[in-house]
Motif scaffolding. Structure first.
Motif, mmCIF file in Angstrom:
data_model
loop_
_atom_site.group_PDB
_atom_site.id
_atom_site.type_symbol
_atom_site.label_atom_id
_atom_site.label_comp_id
_atom_site.label_asym_id
_atom_site.label_seq_id
_atom_site.Cartn_x
_atom_site.Cartn_y
_atom_site.Cartn_z
ATOM 1 N N ASP A 150 0.844 -1.186 0.000
ATOM 2 C CA ASP A 150 0.000 0.000 0.000
ATOM 3 C C ASP A 150 0.885 1.244 0.000
ATOM 4 O O ASP A 150 1.840 1.349 0.774
ATOM 5 N N GLY A 151 0.592 2.184 -0.887
ATOM 6 C CA GLY A 151 1.368 3.408 -0.984
ATOM 7 C C GLY A 151 2.574 3.302 -1.888
ATOM 8 O O GLY A 151 3.251 4.309 -2.129
ATOM 9 N N GLN A 152 2.834 2.109 -2.410
ATOM 10 C CA GLN A 152 3.896 1.923 -3.386
ATOM 11 C C GLN A 152 3.303 1.766 -4.784
ATOM 12 O O GLN A 152 2.105 1.470 -4.938
ATOM 13 N N PHE A 153 4.150 1.949 -5.801
ATOM 14 C CA PHE A 153 3.662 1.940 -7.178
ATOM 15 C C PHE A 153 4.555 1.100 -8.080
ATOM 16 O O PHE A 153 5.741 0.901 -7.796
ATOM 17 N N ASP A 154 3.946 0.664 -9.180
ATOM 18 C CA ASP A 154 4.696 0.036 -10.260
ATOM 19 C C ASP A 154 4.211 0.647 -11.570
ATOM 20 O O ASP A 154 3.377 0.094 -12.264
ATOM 21 N N GLY A 155 4.742 1.846 -11.862
ATOM 22 C CA GLY A 155 4.422 2.495 -13.125
ATOM 23 C C GLY A 155 3.192 3.366 -13.098
ATOM 24 O O GLY A 155 2.343 3.277 -13.983
ATOM 25 N N GLN A 156 3.044 4.219 -12.079
ATOM 26 C CA GLN A 156 1.898 5.133 -12.050
ATOM 27 C C GLN A 156 2.047 6.165 -13.167
ATOM 28 O O GLN A 156 3.051 6.852 -13.275
ATOM 29 N N ASN A 157 1.028 6.251 -14.031
ATOM 30 C CA ASN A 157 1.073 7.121 -15.205
ATOM 31 C C ASN A 157 0.116 8.298 -15.130
ATOM 32 O O ASN A 157 0.095 9.127 -16.041
ATOM 33 N N TYR A 166 -6.432 10.235 -6.403
ATOM 34 C CA TYR A 166 -6.614 8.917 -7.005
ATOM 35 C C TYR A 166 -5.456 8.639 -7.961
ATOM 36 O O TYR A 166 -5.149 9.456 -8.830
ATOM 37 N N VAL A 167 -4.826 7.468 -7.787
ATOM 38 C CA VAL A 167 -3.663 7.121 -8.597
ATOM 39 C C VAL A 167 -3.863 5.743 -9.217
ATOM 40 O O VAL A 167 -3.970 4.743 -8.494
ATOM 41 N N PRO A 168 -3.906 5.641 -10.554
ATOM 42 C CA PRO A 168 -3.906 4.316 -11.191
ATOM 43 C C PRO A 168 -2.504 3.716 -11.131
ATOM 44 O O PRO A 168 -1.545 4.308 -11.625
ATOM 45 N N ASP A 169 -2.402 2.564 -10.480
ATOM 46 C CA ASP A 169 -1.115 1.889 -10.243
ATOM 47 C C ASP A 169 -0.971 0.830 -11.336
ATOM 48 O O ASP A 169 -1.384 -0.321 -11.188
ATOM 49 N N PRO A 203 -4.802 14.338 0.752
ATOM 50 C CA PRO A 203 -3.916 15.310 0.080
ATOM 51 C C PRO A 203 -2.488 15.339 0.608
ATOM 52 O O PRO A 203 -1.601 15.869 -0.065
ATOM 53 N N GLU A 204 -2.253 14.779 1.802
ATOM 54 C CA GLU A 204 -0.905 14.740 2.357
ATOM 55 C C GLU A 204 -0.159 13.468 1.980
ATOM 56 O O GLU A 204 0.998 13.285 2.354
ATOM 57 N N GLY A 205 -0.824 12.570 1.260
ATOM 58 C CA GLY A 205 -0.175 11.346 0.828
ATOM 59 C C GLY A 205 -0.404 10.149 1.718
ATOM 60 O O GLY A 205 0.224 9.099 1.518
ATOM 61 N N ASN A 206 -1.292 10.267 2.696
ATOM 62 C CA ASN A 206 -1.605 9.130 3.556
ATOM 63 C C ASN A 206 -2.524 8.158 2.813
ATOM 64 O O ASN A 206 -3.551 8.571 2.259
ATOM 65 N N PHE A 207 -2.146 6.884 2.799
ATOM 66 C CA PHE A 207 -2.931 5.873 2.100
ATOM 67 C C PHE A 207 -4.293 5.707 2.768
ATOM 68 O O PHE A 207 -4.390 5.593 3.991
ATOM 69 N N LEU A 208 -5.355 5.674 1.945
ATOM 70 C CA LEU A 208 -6.706 5.503 2.463
ATOM 71 C C LEU A 208 -7.310 4.156 2.080
ATOM 72 O O LEU A 208 -7.806 3.428 2.926
ATOM 73 N N SER A 209 -7.267 3.817 0.787
ATOM 74 C CA SER A 209 -7.886 2.581 0.333
ATOM 75 C C SER A 209 -7.409 2.264 -1.078
ATOM 76 O O SER A 209 -6.653 3.032 -1.684
ATOM 77 N N LYS A 210 -7.879 1.149 -1.607
ATOM 78 C CA LYS A 210 -7.529 0.736 -2.959
ATOM 79 C C LYS A 210 -8.646 -0.149 -3.504
ATOM 80 O O LYS A 210 -9.459 -0.695 -2.741
ATOM 81 N N ASN A 245 -17.229 6.453 -6.359
ATOM 82 C CA ASN A 245 -16.000 7.015 -5.775
ATOM 83 C C ASN A 245 -15.441 6.185 -4.635
ATOM 84 O O ASN A 245 -14.389 6.520 -4.087
ATOM 85 N N ASN A 246 -16.109 5.087 -4.299
ATOM 86 C CA ASN A 246 -15.560 4.148 -3.325
ATOM 87 C C ASN A 246 -14.938 2.926 -3.993
ATOM 88 O O ASN A 246 -14.423 2.037 -3.310
ATOM 89 N N GLY A 247 -15.013 2.874 -5.331
ATOM 90 C CA GLY A 247 -14.423 1.766 -6.059
ATOM 91 C C GLY A 247 -15.359 0.620 -6.360
ATOM 92 O O GLY A 247 -14.913 -0.452 -6.793
ATOM 93 N N THR A 248 -16.657 0.820 -6.169
ATOM 94 C CA THR A 248 -17.635 -0.217 -6.499
ATOM 95 C C THR A 248 -17.878 -0.232 -8.011
ATOM 96 O O THR A 248 -18.172 0.813 -8.604
ATOM 97 N N PHE A 249 -17.747 -1.396 -8.627
ATOM 98 C CA PHE A 249 -17.909 -1.518 -10.076
ATOM 99 C C PHE A 249 -19.339 -1.167 -10.493
ATOM 100 O O PHE A 249 -20.314 -1.610 -9.881
ATOM 101 N N LEU A 250 -19.454 -0.379 -11.577
ATOM 102 C CA LEU A 250 -20.763 0.014 -12.089
ATOM 103 C C LEU A 250 -21.010 -0.455 -13.524
ATOM 104 O O LEU A 250 -22.097 -0.938 -13.838
#
Length: 353
Positions: free
Chosen positions: A84-91, A101-104, A115-122, A162-167
């Motif tokens: 959590d909070g790490q990335f592999d190629g965020q574009n 929101y960051v697509p990893d 906004p301060e960079g604290n991980f919330l969810s995925k 906005n909570n990540g539930t598929f629509l």
């Protein structure tokens, strides 16, 4: 013929001190070079250099006045990895209602931070099913907070709340209407349209927010309205659409229905030039933010393409430096800018002065 440092030409008539029109000779139109005085002499008008207080008019459209913007490095977060909070190629990166929101990309997920960079969810994981990704490359959000993700190698767009539930989802591999070869950053307008660029089939496809195909424009090439490896898109408050025409090192501006309006940028390292314009975002004043990937910086322009400022640079991992930045997102209330510093596997934050 003379111009000021911004290459703006003012035109006035004999016996009339009022400036009739202003042209930017960097715009790719027939009113350029030595041809201007030859044509205008037929109508008894002369050329003059404008003052900085004037702004250009392009093709008869009044341009906005550049603002005095500047930015200061604030913080950064992230590192390479799968935790959590790490990335592999965020574009890409986007901001909405107090969350970042960051697509990893290669971790096949979307991560959400404060906004301060604290991980919330995925949400998301590798796969082909609903809510799964095969390289989540980019995202955007509509006014209700719904999230649209370019699921690159599943050749589709997926929609979530906005909570990540598929629509919903739409798209398949191909070059037909509603199909994709390399879907890139989607952009939303205020009327419920979603604009999706396709990097490997240079075009812009337009959908309803439920995935209904509406229309498309664009083809491979270097001419007006043609595209080469288009990446991001963004929509201003008037519904105009801006495309990061990556392979042509320029930004193109279109009306909402795809009618070509203008463009700016050439290949290079000077102000207003690009080496791989990739990400786009927009602030509350319709200023356009462009990640200039191979120049390792972010440039800011008015909606008419007038250069305002830049920040980043350095091609390294120091504070405020960038390496191959791709995505950018702006908090329209505070003006804070979030940058997907792809080469350094982190998010970098700048605040306006």
């Amino acid at each position: 013929m003379s111009t000021d440092k911004r290459n703006i030409i003012g035109i006035k008539s004999y016996g009339n001190e009022q400036i009739l029109n202003l042209f930017n000779v960097n715009e790719r139109n027939w009113l350029s070079g030595r041809f201007i005085p030859m044509v205008l002499a037929l109508f008894g008008i002369t050329l003059m250099t404008t003052l900085d207080s004037y702004s250009p008019m392009v093709f008869g459209q009044s341009a906005s006045q550049p603002q005095n913007l500047s930015f200061t490095y604030y913080t950064n977060w992230g590192s390479a990895g799968e935790e959590d909070g790490q990335f592999d190629g965020q574009n890409d990166v986007d901001y909405f209602n107090g969350k970042v929101y960051v697509p990893d990309y290669a971790n096949h997920r979307i991560q959400i931070f404060d906004p301060e960079g604290n991980f919330l969810s995925k949400f998301g994981e590798g796969g082909e099913g609903d809510g799964q990704f095969h390289k989540a490359s980019a995202l955007s959000m509509d006014s209700e907070g719904n999230i649209y993700v370019a699921d690159q190698f599943n050749y589709r767009i997926q929609k979530f709340d906005n909570n990540g539930t598929f629509l919903a989802k739409w798209g398949s591999e191909g070059a037909g209407d509603g199909q994709f070869l390399h879907p890139h950053v989607p952009a939303n307008d205020a009327t419920g349209k979603l604009f999706v660029t396709d990097r490997d089939h240079p075009s812009v496809q337009v959908f309803s927010t439920d995935g209904e195909f509406l229309y498309r424009w664009g083809s491979e090439g270097e001419g007006d309205s043609q595209l080469s490896n288009p990446e991001s898109s963004i929509v201003d408050s008037s519904g105009n659409v801006y495309i990061a025409d990556y392979g042509n090192d320029r930004i193109q501006k279109f009306s909402n229905d795809g009618t070509y309006l203008s463009q700016w940028g050439t290949k290079g390292t000077e102000n207003g030039q690009f080496q791989g314009p990739s990400g786009l975002s927009i602030d509350s004043n319709d200023n356009i933010y462009v990640t200039d990937k191979n120049n390792n910086r972010v440039q800011v322009f008015t909606k008419d393409g007038q250069y305002i400022t830049q920040f980043g640079g350095g091609a390294d991992a120091g504070e405020g430096q960038l390496l191959d930045p791709e995505g950018v997102g702006v908090d329209k209330e505070s003006g804070t800018v979030y940058i997907a510093d792809t080469g350094n596997t982190r998010i970098v934050v700048f605040k306006p002065n």
